[in-house]
Design an enzyme around this catalytic site. Sequence first.
Site, PDB file in Angstrom:
ATOM      1  N   ARG A  44      -6.060  -3.084  -0.969  1.00 48.94           N
ATOM      2  CA  ARG A  44      -5.753  -4.707  -1.293  1.00 48.94           C
ATOM      3  C   ARG A  44      -5.771  -5.153  -0.252  1.00 48.94           C
ATOM      4  O   ARG A  44      -5.086  -6.575   0.268  1.00 48.94           O
ATOM      5  CB  ARG A  44      -3.734  -4.028  -1.989  1.00 48.94           C
ATOM      6  CG  ARG A  44      -3.796  -4.640  -3.261  1.00 48.94           C
ATOM      7  CD  ARG A  44      -2.405  -3.668  -2.868  1.00 48.94           C
ATOM      8  NE  ARG A  44      -1.718  -2.841  -2.955  1.00 48.94           N
ATOM      9  CZ  ARG A  44      -0.855  -3.152  -2.919  1.00 48.94           C
ATOM     10  NH1 ARG A  44       0.156  -3.340  -3.557  1.00 48.94           N
ATOM     11  NH2 ARG A  44      -0.459  -1.697  -2.961  1.00 48.94           N
ATOM     12  N   TYR A  45      -5.757  -4.101   0.659  1.00 51.51           N
ATOM     13  CA  TYR A  45      -5.327  -4.759   1.981  1.00 51.51           C
ATOM     14  C   TYR A  45      -6.708  -5.088   2.839  1.00 51.51           C
ATOM     15  O   TYR A  45      -7.168  -5.595   4.388  1.00 51.51           O
ATOM     16  CB  TYR A  45      -4.191  -4.471   2.914  1.00 51.51           C
ATOM     17  CG  TYR A  45      -3.043  -3.663   2.561  1.00 51.51           C
ATOM     18  CD1 TYR A  45      -1.754  -5.498   2.752  1.00 51.51           C
ATOM     19  CD2 TYR A  45      -2.071  -3.286   1.083  1.00 51.51           C
ATOM     20  CE1 TYR A  45      -0.536  -5.562   2.295  1.00 51.51           C
ATOM     21  CE2 TYR A  45      -1.011  -3.381   0.894  1.00 51.51           C
ATOM     22  CZ  TYR A  45      -0.430  -4.618   1.106  1.00 51.51           C
ATOM     23  OH  TYR A  45       0.716  -4.319   0.469  1.00 51.51           O
ATOM     24  N   TYR A 114     -15.524  10.012   5.450  1.00 55.00           N
ATOM     25  CA  TYR A 114     -15.122  11.095   4.057  1.00 55.00           C
ATOM     26  C   TYR A 114     -16.306  10.303   2.879  1.00 55.00           C
ATOM     27  O   TYR A 114     -16.501   9.813   2.182  1.00 55.00           O
ATOM     28  CB  TYR A 114     -13.772  10.379   3.891  1.00 55.00           C
ATOM     29  CG  TYR A 114     -13.219  11.226   4.298  1.00 55.00           C
ATOM     30  CD1 TYR A 114     -12.893  12.213   4.546  1.00 55.00           C
ATOM     31  CD2 TYR A 114     -12.830  10.066   5.815  1.00 55.00           C
ATOM     32  CE1 TYR A 114     -11.992  13.052   6.037  1.00 55.00           C
ATOM     33  CE2 TYR A 114     -11.223  10.632   7.019  1.00 55.00           C
ATOM     34  CZ  TYR A 114     -11.710  12.090   6.962  1.00 55.00           C
ATOM     35  OH  TYR A 114     -10.736  12.335   8.154  1.00 55.00           O
ATOM     36  N   ASP A 165       2.676   4.639   0.026  1.00 55.86           N
ATOM     37  CA  ASP A 165       1.918   4.619  -0.303  1.00 55.86           C
ATOM     38  C   ASP A 165       0.952   5.542  -0.991  1.00 55.86           C
ATOM     39  O   ASP A 165      -0.437   5.346  -0.677  1.00 55.86           O
ATOM     40  CB  ASP A 165       0.914   3.336   0.019  1.00 55.86           C
ATOM     41  CG  ASP A 165       0.162   2.445  -0.939  1.00 55.86           C
ATOM     42  OD1 ASP A 165       0.687   2.422  -2.797  1.00 55.86           O
ATOM     43  OD2 ASP A 165      -0.614   1.126  -0.875  1.00 55.86           O
ATOM     44  N   ASN A 170      -5.131   6.730  -1.980  1.00 57.08           N
ATOM     45  CA  ASN A 170      -5.254   6.289  -0.590  1.00 57.08           C
ATOM     46  C   ASN A 170      -5.247   7.906  -0.124  1.00 57.08           C
ATOM     47  O   ASN A 170      -5.191   8.617   0.414  1.00 57.08           O
ATOM     48  CB  ASN A 170      -3.727   6.471  -0.520  1.00 57.08           C
ATOM     49  CG  ASN A 170      -4.136   4.877  -0.112  1.00 57.08           C
ATOM     50  OD1 ASN A 170      -4.730   3.998  -0.423  1.00 57.08           O
ATOM     51  ND2 ASN A 170      -2.844   4.153  -0.643  1.00 57.08           N
TER      52      ASN A 170
HETATM   53  P1  ADP Z   1      -5.627  -0.696   1.719  1.00 58.33           P
HETATM   54  O1  ADP Z   1      -5.088  -0.400   2.824  1.00 58.33           O
HETATM   55  O2  ADP Z   1      -6.950  -1.770   1.867  1.00 58.33           O
HETATM   56  O3  ADP Z   1      -5.797   0.604   0.596  1.00 58.33           O
HETATM   57  P2  ADP Z   1      -7.966   1.836   2.279  1.00 58.33           P
HETATM   58  O4  ADP Z   1      -7.596   2.074   3.600  1.00 58.33           O
HETATM   59  O5  ADP Z   1      -6.955   2.295   1.387  1.00 58.33           O
HETATM   60  O6  ADP Z   1      -7.331   0.212   2.265  1.00 58.33           O
HETATM   61  O7  ADP Z   1      -9.510   2.035   1.501  1.00 58.33           O
HETATM   62  C1  ADP Z   1      -9.684   1.510   0.237  1.00 58.33           C
HETATM   63  C2  ADP Z   1     -10.708   2.141  -0.193  1.00 58.33           C
HETATM   64  O8  ADP Z   1     -11.960   2.283   0.563  1.00 58.33           O
HETATM   65  C3  ADP Z   1     -10.171   3.727  -0.245  1.00 58.33           C
HETATM   66  O9  ADP Z   1      -9.667   3.938  -1.477  1.00 58.33           O
HETATM   67  C4  ADP Z   1     -11.334   4.616  -0.014  1.00 58.33           C
HETATM   68  O10 ADP Z   1     -12.130   4.522  -1.514  1.00 58.33           O
HETATM   69  C5  ADP Z   1     -12.228   3.555   0.568  1.00 58.33           C
HETATM   70  N1  ADP Z   1     -12.262   4.551   2.201  1.00 58.33           N
HETATM   71  C6  ADP Z   1     -11.420   4.374   2.682  1.00 58.33           C
HETATM   72  N2  ADP Z   1     -11.277   4.481   4.389  1.00 58.33           N
HETATM   73  C7  ADP Z   1     -12.321   5.635   4.109  1.00 58.33           C
HETATM   74  C8  ADP Z   1     -13.102   6.303   4.766  1.00 58.33           C
HETATM   75  N3  ADP Z   1     -12.620   6.886   5.944  1.00 58.33           N
HETATM   76  N4  ADP Z   1     -14.258   7.365   4.063  1.00 58.33           N
HETATM   77  C9  ADP Z   1     -14.763   6.947   2.851  1.00 58.33           C
HETATM   78  N5  ADP Z   1     -14.096   5.425   2.016  1.00 58.33           N
HETATM   79  C10 ADP Z   1     -12.919   5.324   2.807  1.00 58.33           C
HETATM   80 MG    MG Z   2      -5.146   1.763  -0.144  1.00 59.45          MG
HETATM   81 MG    MG Z   3      -3.435   0.440   2.482  1.00 54.79          MG
END
Ligand code: ADP
Ligand code: MG
Ligand code: MG
Length: 349
Positions: A44-45, A114, A165, A170
Amino acid sequence: LIALLTVAIAAVVIIALFLGHRMMRGLADVGSVSVCWQLIGRGRYGTVFRGCLHERCVAVKLFSSANRQNYVNERSIYSLPLLQQHDNIAHFLSADERKTADGRPEFLIVMDFYPHGCLSRYLSVHTVDWSTCCRMNHGVTRGLAFLHTELNRGDQYKPAVAHRDVTSRNILVRADLSCVLADFGLSMRLTGSRPCCPVDNDTMAISEVGTVRYMAPEVLGGALNLRDCEAALKQVDVYALGLLYWETFRRCSELFPGEAVPEYQLAFQAELGNHPSFEEMQILVAREKFRPRFPEAWKENSLVLRSLKETMEDCWDQDAEARLTAQCAEERLCELALWWSNKSCRPTA
Ligand code: ADP
Ligand code: MG
Ligand code: MG
């Protein structure tokens, strides 16, 4: 004329596709990180890309200027003392600000990559065996228990933090299938010199955050106990943890002997589909007190199934104060893991 027009339209489409592709996969330099613009996730962000830092594969989360607050918050949580030493917290590398081509600021968080992406994605393609399932959930719970704990180690102070969250999107999955807690954009310090506990007009901001699907009944019903904000926000995290267990153990092959493991489902997906509204969740979870149904195969009254179902129910209890703490949930998972194996769990750090 029609033929000419068709050719012109086709040319425009081809050029647009080509440019789009270039934007997704070109090479750009962000500080010392070279980012290959391969999109690996979108939340979302932030939008997350794969990159390279000193020949190491990294993930780069990009925030637009509209989401600056989320970036600042996530960066400040990752920078808390002791956080990065924990095995079940996503590994943060650096943060940076830069300008887009048209001069607007944007923000980056660089972290370990990851390879399996988020837990939700992993479970939608793979089933898991009992010990992997326990290890995944135990890791997430251990990460959350650590986050919730206020720690003093020498001159280092780590406040208690609420995640706010907790969802299967996440949680990130390592190559060895161990899991880490990630996405701290909405997290909140609960103790220490800058605890973010409520000032009256902040009530909305404090309570109504997170992903609607995983919102606890007291959040949906506007009944969060703001007098003891620290306990209340931890209980909200544990509620979501219960839903996460349900999603994960529903993909555990040993729990469906002699039958097909059901397809992956998000919590409440069967009831409310892919985009539940706040109002729908309010009716289902807060008013009707509905919780995810246990599969038929779990009706059997074995000790292990009873204990597993009880653990979920004790996490998502309607009465927030009756819920397990993350520490207790961690112990329960440790016990569960022992049912089918005699490998011991590591104690909480
Ligand atoms: P937001 O704050 O917008 O929800 P996230 O940090 O949850 O963003 O990241 C969005 C998506 O990106 C995650 O649900 C995951 O699928 C992918 N993602 C985020 N960080 C990583 C990472 N370090 N390695 C692999 N995939 C990632
Ligand atoms: Mg997220
Ligand atoms: Mg977030």
